[in-house]
Design a protein around this motif. Structure first.
Motif, short mmCIF file in Angstrom:
data_model
loop_
_atom_site.label_atom_id
_atom_site.label_comp_id
_atom_site.label_asym_id
_atom_site.label_seq_id
_atom_site.Cartn_x
_atom_site.Cartn_y
_atom_site.Cartn_z
N ASP A 1 9.03 50.31 0.47
CA ASP A 1 9.38 51.38 1.39
C ASP A 1 10.87 51.72 1.31
OD1 ASP A 1 6.78 51.47 2.24
OD2 ASP A 1 7.10 50.18 3.98
N ARG A 2 11.68 50.67 1.10
CA ARG A 2 13.14 50.88 1.07
C ARG A 2 13.58 51.48 -0.27
NH1 ARG A 2 17.41 48.35 3.82
NH2 ARG A 2 19.29 49.58 3.37
N PHE A 3 12.94 51.04 -1.36
CA PHE A 3 13.31 51.52 -2.69
C PHE A 3 12.04 52.04 -3.39
CE2 PHE A 3 16.11 47.94 -1.61
CZ PHE A 3 17.35 48.59 -1.60
N PRO A 4 11.54 53.20 -3.00
CA PRO A 4 10.30 53.73 -3.60
C PRO A 4 10.50 54.07 -5.06
CG PRO A 4 11.36 55.38 -2.24
CD PRO A 4 12.12 54.12 -2.00
N ALA A 5 9.45 53.87 -5.85
CA ALA A 5 9.51 54.19 -7.27
C ALA A 5 9.54 55.70 -7.47
CB ALA A 5 8.29 53.59 -7.99
N GLU A 6 10.30 56.13 -8.45
CA GLU A 6 10.42 57.55 -8.72
C GLU A 6 9.12 58.09 -9.31
OE1 GLU A 6 13.18 60.61 -11.39
OE2 GLU A 6 13.59 58.45 -11.34
N ALA A 7 8.67 59.23 -8.83
CA ALA A 7 7.44 59.83 -9.33
C ALA A 7 7.67 60.38 -10.73
CB ALA A 7 6.97 60.95 -8.41
N VAL A 8 6.71 60.15 -11.61
CA VAL A 8 6.79 60.67 -12.98
C VAL A 8 5.59 61.57 -13.23
CG1 VAL A 8 8.07 58.68 -13.84
CG2 VAL A 8 5.58 58.65 -13.89
N HIS A 9 5.77 62.50 -14.16
CA HIS A 9 4.71 63.46 -14.46
C HIS A 9 4.53 63.56 -15.97
CE1 HIS A 9 4.80 64.81 -10.26
NE2 HIS A 9 6.12 64.74 -10.36
N ALA A 10 3.28 63.59 -16.40
CA ALA A 10 2.96 63.75 -17.82
C ALA A 10 2.29 65.10 -18.02
CB ALA A 10 2.04 62.63 -18.30
N HIS A 11 2.54 65.73 -19.16
CA HIS A 11 1.98 67.06 -19.39
C HIS A 11 0.52 67.01 -19.78
CE1 HIS A 11 2.76 65.84 -23.55
NE2 HIS A 11 1.90 66.76 -23.92
N ASN B 1 4.34 41.35 2.86
CA ASN B 1 5.17 42.20 3.72
C ASN B 1 6.55 42.43 3.13
OD1 ASN B 1 3.54 42.89 6.04
ND2 ASN B 1 3.54 40.72 6.52
N ILE B 2 7.08 41.42 2.46
CA ILE B 2 8.38 41.58 1.82
C ILE B 2 8.30 42.63 0.72
CG2 ILE B 2 10.08 40.44 0.34
CD1 ILE B 2 9.58 37.88 1.92
N VAL B 3 7.25 42.53 -0.10
CA VAL B 3 7.05 43.51 -1.18
C VAL B 3 6.87 44.91 -0.60
CG1 VAL B 3 5.50 44.23 -3.03
CG2 VAL B 3 6.10 41.82 -2.78
N ALA B 4 6.11 45.02 0.49
CA ALA B 4 5.87 46.32 1.12
C ALA B 4 7.17 46.91 1.65
CB ALA B 4 4.85 46.18 2.23
N LYS B 5 8.01 46.06 2.24
CA LYS B 5 9.28 46.54 2.78
C LYS B 5 10.22 46.99 1.67
CE LYS B 5 9.24 44.04 7.17
NZ LYS B 5 9.32 45.25 7.99
#
Length: 207
Positions: free
Chosen positions: A67-77, A60-64
């Protein structure tokens, strides 16, 4: 000592159980601060119960945090953003298709168990390598070659389309003609690829 049912609530988790507590004040302590009470109170908590509590709390700590600091989405070509491409893999696999086709034709119709086993192995390898050749060609076609290359090679799409069709034909057939045509198509792709890099790399066969 009275037996009561308590529920531990910390970070949104609930843990049910029945324990002998000294009084209701202790029960209230567990409700208020279960993490501290599990360490300070001297009562029996099973190992399984403790593991469940700590693992659930950690999840639950990891989940919170997520949720509080979501990882930035990255995109590859493409599949491999490293930019490393080489038609050599397609050549090696296409050559394996040609080699297995020759071996199957030389073996002929199996009339013994040993020959039947060898025939099955040759066929499985031929089909597997034909599929892998197609995958290598598709990666080059869809990931490496760009619209700008069509200006120099207007038949680029037709070349790849016919090459991948030959891969399928080599899978379902035992045709020396189609196997040789596949090698020729891969050689054409090889020459187109290295020309886009202004390099001359000779096409060769391992066998």
């Amino acid at each position: 000592m009275s037996s009561v049912i308590f529920v531990v609530k910390a970070a949104g988790i609930s843990l049910g159980g029945r324990r002998c507590l000294h009084d209701r004040a202790i029960a209230q302590c567990i409700y208020a601060d279960p993490y501290r009470c599990l360490h300070r109170l001297n009562f029996s908590v099973s190992i399984c119960c403790r593991r469940y509590f700590y693992l659930t709390m950690l999840k639950n700590i990891v989940a919170k945090i997520s949720d509080r600091f979501p990882a930035e989405a990255v995109h590859a070509h493409c599949d491999g953003p490293c930019g490393v491409y080489d038609p050599a893999d397609a050549r090696i696999k296409a050559e394996a298709v040609l080699s297995m086709t020759k071996k199957i034709l030389d073996l002929g119709a199996p009339d013994t168990v040993e020959k039947a086993n060898t025939f099955a192995r040759y066929t499985a390898i031929k089909e597997e390598q034909a599929q892998k050749t197609k995958e290598e060609l598709l990666i080059l076609w869809t990931d490496y070659f760009k619209p700008v290359h069509l200006e120099k090679y207007p038949d680029l799409h037709d070349t790849f389309w016919k090459a991948t069709k030959l891969c399928s034909a080599c899978k379902v057939e035992v045709s020396l003609e189609h196997a040789n045509e596949l090698m020729a198509a891969v050689e054409k792709v090889h020459n187109m690829f290295w020309a886009t890099k202004d390099r001359v790399v000779n096409f060769y066969k391992a066998s």
